[in-house]
Enzyme design. Structure first.
Site, PDB file in Angstrom:
ATOM      1  N   ASP A 397     -43.458  47.747  35.928  1.00  0.00           N
ATOM      2  CA  ASP A 397     -42.666  46.566  35.587  1.00  0.00           C
ATOM      3  C   ASP A 397     -43.436  45.264  35.774  1.00  0.00           C
ATOM      4  O   ASP A 397     -43.258  44.320  35.010  1.00  0.00           O
ATOM      5  CB  ASP A 397     -41.392  46.531  36.446  1.00  0.00           C
ATOM      6  CG  ASP A 397     -40.470  47.703  36.139  1.00  0.00           C
ATOM      7  OD1 ASP A 397     -40.471  48.157  34.981  1.00  0.00           O
ATOM      8  OD2 ASP A 397     -39.780  48.166  37.052  1.00  0.00           O
ATOM      9  N   VAL A 398     -44.311  45.219  36.764  1.00  0.00           N
ATOM     10  CA  VAL A 398     -45.018  43.965  37.064  1.00  0.00           C
ATOM     11  C   VAL A 398     -46.105  43.665  36.028  1.00  0.00           C
ATOM     12  O   VAL A 398     -46.770  42.630  36.115  1.00  0.00           O
ATOM     13  CB  VAL A 398     -45.651  43.978  38.472  1.00  0.00           C
ATOM     14  CG1 VAL A 398     -44.585  44.101  39.527  1.00  0.00           C
ATOM     15  CG2 VAL A 398     -46.691  45.065  38.626  1.00  0.00           C
TER      16      VAL A 398
END
Lengths: 469, 96
Positions: A397-398
């Site tokens: 996600d990052v």
């Protein structure tokens, strides 16, 4: 209060010195060079606080106390020595629960024997101010305990990281909180056991209810928040005992946890309230499921090794998956081999990578990665555009560019690492199915400059090391 | 100490905490949590008072259990922090 006013000056000064030691312990953490001295000051502060307390009270049970310290201390030391660095989030959660429980037990003991704590008036009733402080201390301690137990079970994998959503949970939670506050207020008039123990039971329940709806991705915030609570519990007990060391510590720990929670929320572009409300990451499937059929490039360890050998600079982006696979040591080996071939290697760390603040930094430090090669998000993000390879291992996600472009994405607005700007992105992932913790698909997988390395993170890095050698 | 003096210490300590914690380098946030954990076990002071006092046996035993729990945290918290910090230290030496 008669006991507090009779306290000799040297005792007050000793507690103050203990408090100052604790401030300096945290101050030491401003750089790795001073951090160990800080930690030692923390130990000295604790020793002063304990010794002072034992010196000024008549002790009816010294052998038992020493035995309790010895048993607890031995368990603590063995645990600290044996624990794997990847399990640090669970350990911290477990330790938080112990602080919470100690606060509850200490509070209960004070309720049962208030004379010993010097919090009674002439008639033998607990002073109203002390009653509120005691009630708050016990309630916060109980919330810290049950909340930390749930956090521990989720982090340790004994309980699914998925949020558990009860119907009407906001009504139940707010109602319970209101009841606790009401009972603590009533406790100043009526000190019968049912008031005290009902408030305590409700506080245990609310700690449990508050954490079960919070998903795995939000655990860094939860762990920080519980850290903060454990501080406020200590502060409340410090108010009861008029003890400056406890109040200073409580304020320090309380602010520390609150600031870390804030940093974590900012790194996810979420408000504290929305994290606490929970439910994030509960919905997945829909868009992710249909996207699985999209074309992507798949590469082997040899391809990855070749690409990196051609590169001038490689930026490694570790995430929770690296911790799960225990790949940090092999990863450092890979970094060393690349450096030997004259390639610049850096590590980029997103604030919420992993399950607690600074989790990745500790793992890399454990694997002997020099900390001047490790950079925080804002310090390295502009470097991706000049990098030849971004090597994403266990993060998802990052790195998702959708956070910058897709207004409908649940993670829209979250600051992310600009890995897609590197010439080539190597992305290690176990399989194409399964999205990140936020339950969203990652645009990055299907880009022309991305090569997916589908395998267990550690196995893949081992193969790359072999191919490099 | 009266309530106002105590409140003053508390409020000032919150400010100190705010500035000290912001100065902690993000690389050390995990050790920060471990050490704050250890120092928040200063509630052992309360537990010791309960454990040391005569008068109520229940209160004494609650105190003793709390002393044991807080001790786990104190020894474990400081030890694990020291272990983590040693990892950062090691690299500094090998770099020099």
């Amino acid at each position: 209060m008669h006991e507090a006013s009779a306290t000799p000056a040297w005792v007050l000064i000793a507690y103050l010195i203990a408090g100052i030691c604790f401030i300096l312990a945290l101050r030491g953490l401003s750089s790795p060079a001073t951090s160990q001295r800080g930690n030692r000051l923390g130990m000295i502060g604790m020793a002063i606080a304990v010794a002072t307390t034992l010196a000024i009270h008549e002790i009816a049970s010294l052998p038992e106390i020493l035995a309790a310290i010895a048993i607890g201390g031995a368990i603590g030391l063995v645990t600290a020595r044996r624990i794997q660095m990847t399990a640090m989030p669970q350990l911290v959660a477990a330790f938080h629960s112990l602080v919470g429980m100690a606060a509850v037990l200490g509070g209960a003991a004070a309720y049962l024997n208030p004379e010993a704590f010097g919090i009674v008036d002439a008639a033998g009733a607990i002073l109203p101010v002390s009653a509120v402080e005691l009630g708050l201390g016990v309630a916060i301690g109980a919330i810290t305990f049950s909340g930390s137990v749930i956090a521990f079970l989720k982090l340790n994998g004994n309980m699914s990281g998925a949020p558990i959503l009860l119907p009407l949970r906001h009504v139940i939670n707010l109602g319970t909180l209101a009841a606790i506050v009401g009972l603590i207020a009533y406790f100043t008039f009526d000190q019968s056991p049912w008031v005290f123990f009902t408030a305590m039971a409700l506080a245990f329940a609310i700690g449990f209810l508050l954490i079960i709806p919070i998903g795995g991705a939000d655990m860094p915030v939860v762990v920080s928040m519980l850290n903060s609570y454990s501080g406020w519990a200590a502060a409340a007990m410090g108010f009861t005992l008029h003890n400056s060391a406890m109040i200073i510590t409580g304020a320090l720990v309380g602010s520390s946890g609150a600031i870390l929670s804030y940093i974590m929320c900012r790194a996810m572009n979420r408000s504290f309230i929305s994290v606490i409300a929970g439910g994030f990451g509960a919905v997945s499937g829909g868009p992710a499921a249909e996207a699985i059929d999209r074309p992507y490039k798949r590469g082997s360890a040899e391809d990855a090794a070749f690409l990196m050998q051609q590169a001038d600079s490689v930026i490694i982006v570790p995430g929770y998956g690296m911790a799960v696979a225990q790949a940090q040591h092999t990863l450092r080996e890979m970094g060393d081999m690349l450096k030997k071939q004259g390639i610049r290697v850096k590590y980029a760390i997103h604030p919420v990578a992993g399950r607690m603040p600074g989790h990745m930094n500790v793992l890399l430090a454990e694997a002997n990665v020099p900390y001047d090669e490790v950079f925080e998000l804002e310090d390295i993000n502009s470097d991706f555009a000049q990098a030849d390879v971004a090597f994403v291992i266990g993060a998802n996600d990052v790195t998702n560019p959708a956070a910058k472009t897709d207004k409908t994405s649940p993670i829209y607005g979250m600051p992310v690492l600009d890995v897609e700007k590197a010439r080539t992105v190597l992305f290690i992932k176990r399989s194409m199915g399964g999205a990140g913790y936020a339950g969203v698909d990652n645009e990055l997988f299907y880009r022309d400059n991305t090569m997916m390395l589908l395998s267990d993170a550690k196995k893949m890095v081992e193969e790359i090391v072999k191919a490099l050698g | 100490m009266d309530f106002i003096s105590i409140l003053s210490i508390f409020v000032l300590a919150c400010f100190v905490g705010y500035y000290v914690v912001w100065s902690v380098t993000p690389a050390l946030h995990t050790p920060l949590m471990a050490v704050t954990n250890a120092i928040s076990s200063v509630i052992i002071v309360g537990a010791l008072i309960a454990a040391a006092a005569g008068g109520s046996a229940t209160s004494k035993w609650l105190g003793l259990v709390a002393v044991a729990l807080a001790s786990v945290n104190i020894f474990g918290g400081f030890a694990v922090t020291a272990r983590m910090l040693a990892m950062y230290e090691k690299k500094e030496r090998s770099d020099a």
